[in-house]
Design a protein around this motif. Structure first.
Motif, PDB file in Angstrom:
ATOM      1  N   GLN A 174      43.617  43.575  31.439  1.00 42.98           N
ATOM      2  CA  GLN A 174      42.488  44.326  30.876  1.00 42.98           C
ATOM      3  C   GLN A 174      42.487  44.209  29.350  1.00 42.98           C
ATOM      4  N   ALA A 207      38.126  36.254  43.493  1.00 41.98           N
ATOM      5  CA  ALA A 207      37.601  37.602  43.758  1.00 41.98           C
ATOM      6  C   ALA A 207      36.504  37.449  44.806  1.00 41.98           C
ATOM      7  N   ILE A 208      36.170  38.550  45.455  1.00 41.34           N
ATOM      8  CA  ILE A 208      35.112  38.473  46.471  1.00 41.34           C
ATOM      9  C   ILE A 208      33.776  38.254  45.772  1.00 41.34           C
ATOM     10  N   THR A 217      28.665  42.004  44.979  1.00 41.70           N
ATOM     11  CA  THR A 217      29.661  42.013  43.899  1.00 41.70           C
ATOM     12  C   THR A 217      29.149  41.276  42.664  1.00 41.70           C
ATOM     13  N   LYS A 276      46.565  38.522  40.734  1.00 50.75           N
ATOM     14  CA  LYS A 276      47.127  39.565  39.894  1.00 50.75           C
ATOM     15  C   LYS A 276      48.326  39.076  39.085  1.00 50.75           C
ATOM     16  N   ARG A 329      38.262  40.526  33.991  1.00 51.51           N
ATOM     17  CA  ARG A 329      38.602  41.841  34.566  1.00 51.51           C
ATOM     18  C   ARG A 329      38.741  41.803  36.083  1.00 51.51           C
ATOM     19  N   ILE A 330      37.895  40.994  36.754  1.00 53.72           N
ATOM     20  CA  ILE A 330      37.979  40.989  38.230  1.00 53.72           C
ATOM     21  C   ILE A 330      38.956  39.938  38.772  1.00 53.72           C
ATOM     22  N   SER A 331      39.451  39.061  37.886  1.00 56.72           N
ATOM     23  CA  SER A 331      40.307  37.964  38.366  1.00 56.72           C
ATOM     24  C   SER A 331      41.597  38.466  39.002  1.00 56.72           C
ATOM     25  N   THR A 332      42.001  39.692  38.647  1.00 55.76           N
ATOM     26  CA  THR A 332      43.243  40.233  39.223  1.00 55.76           C
ATOM     27  C   THR A 332      43.090  40.546  40.708  1.00 55.76           C
ATOM     28  N   GLN A 333      41.845  40.618  41.174  1.00 54.79           N
ATOM     29  CA  GLN A 333      41.650  40.844  42.614  1.00 54.79           C
ATOM     30  C   GLN A 333      42.414  39.804  43.432  1.00 54.79           C
ATOM     31  N   GLY A 334      42.293  38.538  43.032  1.00 49.61           N
ATOM     32  CA  GLY A 334      42.923  37.470  43.809  1.00 49.61           C
ATOM     33  C   GLY A 334      44.167  36.889  43.168  1.00 49.61           C
ATOM     34  N   TRP A 362      42.688  30.167  37.070  1.00 46.42           N
ATOM     35  CA  TRP A 362      42.585  31.149  38.171  1.00 46.42           C
ATOM     36  C   TRP A 362      41.905  30.573  39.408  1.00 46.42           C
TER      37      TRP A 362
END
Lengths: 373, 373
Positions: A311, A358-359, A364, A295, A288-293, A202
């Motif tokens: 998820q 992700a940010i 965050t 997906k 879980r947050i990796s989909t921010q950047g 990622w």
């Protein structure tokens, strides 16, 4: 496909059960220093390898601790200089391999590691001693990276050092060495390899060769870690795990790691968590947050690994960790809510944190940590 | 997974549109010899790269023919010695890259290629000139192998030479250089890369890293070759094809090739077929017999590429070739039934033929050739 990438991994890889007893064929010159940890010295693992090298003058340096200090590096370098070593062998987990990398350089470069690292202004010049890395965990992947991580005790900071002289000449990867790994180490080092692979995949620096390596590594780990954990001498599982560690190592050697590793540094130095635990404890949250950047890419990975969504992959990884008695909450390793601001600050100080898809800012990161307190 | 394998590919890979105009950053020393073919010299492609190297003393050697002869190698070596070259750049298809590899060695090793190859008894010692390979077809993969193939005109034989000094220091892979490839060359060189990948995959020396590379290469080619053939300046397709050629090259650099390449040698030297045509003309037939030794693995590949069976993969590849106006029968390249015994004999003389996952003897090889006459 990414249309712009670099790739460089010049170490010769030799993957074979029993290969560590055949290391001599890669060694020119006669003075060999094996750098390892007290356990591998005491149990005769290092000696068995040394004894296989007929006609070589073999010495041992066994004072390597987890999260090796600059002081240990300097002691090992003194031993290497004293014996005029022709070849340094690093034998162990990441600590021994990382120390071996810089000692192979310091053997013919004057001074202390502090002269070259953590504010030191000198530059390592050409390495004359050859360097062989033999991992005993699956694992670190350090045998196929040009990174060493050392702990600066003076400043209380664990910091990576990157140098092209740190590429091993040969990475000897011998699954037999892992048959006796205790279950807890199998779990924590295996999940460290999982982090390497997924952080390469990622990563903002990700590229197609690393993606292939990472995907294969992740699949191997998901399919075999539990067997290796439960049946320590299962050859197929041990081989698959060590191969996964190798592939993950090649992958992250090109991309570097991301937030998981950035946050692991304070968790290790200040809370005493082993490297694998310090990394994997935040792994499900980062998935879980990796989909921010990323997906689409993460959805494709989840599907490749047999999950319906990112998820559910995160849930699956968390359940796998729980089933191997690994901590999945920060309080399990002694972190309190009042520590979070400091962990955030130290983690944010590691530039690799910005390679996360992700940010990543104080808010965050603090939020992510709080969600798994 | 195979539990025993080696991997070594020390070339630095730089994949980027426009990267060939930035080659100077990899060059120490000032005397650079660019080895290429007459077409790339005439069209200014070589010169554009040479002109990008401000401050370097650049010379050109453009007398490289397809299936380069030992005589061309010796001429290029004389040019390299005369200019006391610090760096050899191979620019072109396989021929130019292969010549560059040995010329980089001969620059500081006395004598003729015949002293080191095809019965010559001398051994190439250390290479001092650096070596940069820049492919202009997708393609050869030669930029990431330690093999050169030369034609010994005296004996009328095309033979590979393997040497660790042939690994490039840098492989600069610039998709822009392929935008002007004619459709027929796109097809034949692309199918050559397909052969490299599939021959690595089914090879008796196959191993997991090569399997990943080969699978990705094969998928890229199946998905993009037709677009690259029909839309020469489609950037995505050109990038995917050049990446496929790179991955296929890394794959077969570890495993070597198999029967397809063994039989291609007489088809090229005696019937004048281009290398890509000489290889791919037997490809569907080899896919059909590959299940003899690698049934499961080939079925898994067919499924990965979207086919129901290995036979339908073979049909699909044959249809793809026909759609690109490539020969799929030996008579189309001038072979008669009376030639088959001789082609069989020459093919059987190449040891790589025994790396095919099927019984390879005079009878089976003759039968395979006859089935596609």
């Amino acid at each position: 496909m990414k249309q712009s990438f670099d790739y460089y991994m010049p170490a010769k890889v030799c993957f074979r059960a029993g290969a560590s007893k055949d290391a001599a064929r890669f060694i020119k010159g006669s003075n060999v220093l094996i750098i390892s940890d007290p356990f591998l010295l005491k149990t005769g693992v290092a000696e068995a390898i040394g004894n296989s090298m007929t006609g070589k003058n073999v010495a041992y340096f066994g004072e390597i601790e987890p999260n090796p200090s600059c002081e240990s590096v300097d002691k090992a370098a003194a031993a290497a200089r004293e014996m005029k070593t022709d070849c340094i062998i690093g034998l162990g987990g990441g600590s021994a391999l990382d120390v071996a990398k810089i000692v192979a350089c310091l053997a013919d470069n004057e001074g202390s590691i502090y002269d070259y690292y953590a504010g030191g202004t000198r530059t390592l010049s050409d390495r004359k001693a050859s360097l062989i890395c033999i991992p005993t965990t699956a694992g670190t992947g350090s045998e196929v990276t040009n990174v060493g991580v050392y702990t600066n005790k003076k400043a209380g900071i664990k910091m990576p050092m990157v140098n092209d002289l740190f590429w091993a000449d040969v990475a000897i990867i011998d699954p037999e060495l892992t048959y006796t790994l205790p279950a807890a180490i199998t779990a924590s080092t295996g999940m460290d390899a999982f982090c390497h692979a997924i952080e390469a995949y990622w990563n903002k620096n990700s590229q197609p060769i690393c993606d292939m390596m990472a995907m294969t590594a992740l699949k191997n780990i998901m399919e075999h870690i539990k067997t290796a954990y439960e049946e320590p001498d299962n050859k197929e599982a041990r081989g698959a795990m060590l191969a996964a560690s190798l592939f993950a190592g090649i992958a992250f050697s090109q991309t570097r790691t991301t937030g998981i590793h950035a946050l692991s540094f304070p968790l290790t130095t200040e809370f005493g968590a082993s490297h694998g635990i310090a990394c994997s404890v935040t792994l499900p949250a980062f998935i879980r947050i990796s989909t921010q950047g990323e997906k689409e890419k993460m959805e494709s990975l989840a599907s490749y690994l047999g999950y319906e969504s990112v998820q559910s992959l995160a849930d699956g990884v968390e359940e796998l960790m729980v089933s191997m008695k690994m901590p999945v909450r920060l309080h399990e390793i002694g972190v309190k809510e009042s520590d979070l601001a400091h962990i955030t600050e130290v983690g944010m100080g590691a530039p690799i944190i910005q390679l996360t898809p992700a940010i990543m800012n104080e808010e965050t990161v603090h939020g992510l940590l709080k969600s798994i307190l």
